[in-house]
Design an enzyme around this catalytic site. Sequence first.
Site, PDB file in Angstrom:
ATOM      1  CG  HIS A 189      42.025  36.463  43.409  1.00 28.40           C
ATOM      2  ND1 HIS A 189      40.712  36.511  43.824  1.00 28.40           N
ATOM      3  CD2 HIS A 189      42.239  35.173  43.032  1.00 28.40           C
ATOM      4  CE1 HIS A 189      40.167  35.311  43.717  1.00 28.40           C
ATOM      5  NE2 HIS A 189      41.074  34.478  43.247  1.00 28.40           N
TER       6      HIS A 189
ATOM      7  CD  GLU B 160      44.371  32.900  40.399  1.00 26.46           C
ATOM      8  OE1 GLU B 160      43.458  32.065  40.204  1.00 26.46           O
ATOM      9  OE2 GLU B 160      44.718  33.292  41.533  1.00 26.46           O
ATOM     10  CG  HIS B 161      39.569  34.713  38.740  1.00 24.89           C
ATOM     11  ND1 HIS B 161      38.381  34.019  38.766  1.00 24.89           N
ATOM     12  CD2 HIS B 161      40.150  34.495  39.949  1.00 24.89           C
ATOM     13  CE1 HIS B 161      38.249  33.404  39.930  1.00 24.89           C
ATOM     14  NE2 HIS B 161      39.312  33.693  40.671  1.00 24.89           N
TER      15      HIS B 161
ATOM     16  CD  GLU C 135      36.518  34.918  35.342  1.00 21.14           C
ATOM     17  OE1 GLU C 135      36.699  34.692  36.557  1.00 21.14           O
ATOM     18  OE2 GLU C 135      36.130  34.047  34.537  1.00 21.14           O
TER      19      GLU C 135
END
Length: 248
Positions: free
Chosen positions: A75, A78-79, A155
């Site tokens: 995840h 993805e960021h 992030e």
Amino acid sequence: GGWPRAMAAQDAARAAAPADSQPIPTDPDVTIGTLPNGLRYYIRVNHKPEHRAELRLVVNAGSVLEDSAQRGLAHLVEHMAFSGTQHFARQELVNYLETTGVRFGADLNASTSFDETVYQLTVPTDSAPLLATGVQILEDWAHGITFDTAELGRERGVVTEEWRLGRGAGQRIRDKQFPVLFAGSRYARRIPIGDVHVIATAPRSELVRFYRDWYRPDLMAVVAVGDFDKSRVAQLIRQHFSALAEPP
């Protein structure tokens, strides 16, 4: 007489239906191809809405492939795709997405699950440069994320806050259920949001390792649906994705 006729109709329908073991037939309007490096593409012309298309990069890799040092990194990768790539700084990605009329944000334009990570763009097709730029961004996400250290720090905080906001009653119940429901499998311990300690402390090299291991052309597909010339879009996909190297 109604009941026997109804039963006979059901029997006829079952006889005409394909066996469960047969694959669902492919829509003949979808063009499906595979590049020499293993990347697949799916293209379908659809003229409504006019002058719009949706592009997707689908990666057959999600949180279930993480090892114990990477819980949550599928995840976080993805960021990072929205925080800078080989050809686009973060602000350039923001500017592009705003130009196409969509809202910007990692979880607005992409999603990570146990088994896949999906990136999507909605692009205008009456502008050849904007369409080509959209395909270039998909290529950058496939093999050109830069993992800038300063952006990574930012992030980490964003994803940690997502983790915190998700700690409601439903998630706390799932934390108890999943180890029972998925006992004996990796799904029991690989919730996509991951482990907050890993999210906060995993070195950059661990994100790069997940990205290099799993973002590979034979685990990717490009999907394009919209109001465009099919041959032009197929050409753009071949142009941008043929050079991706199939790893050993």
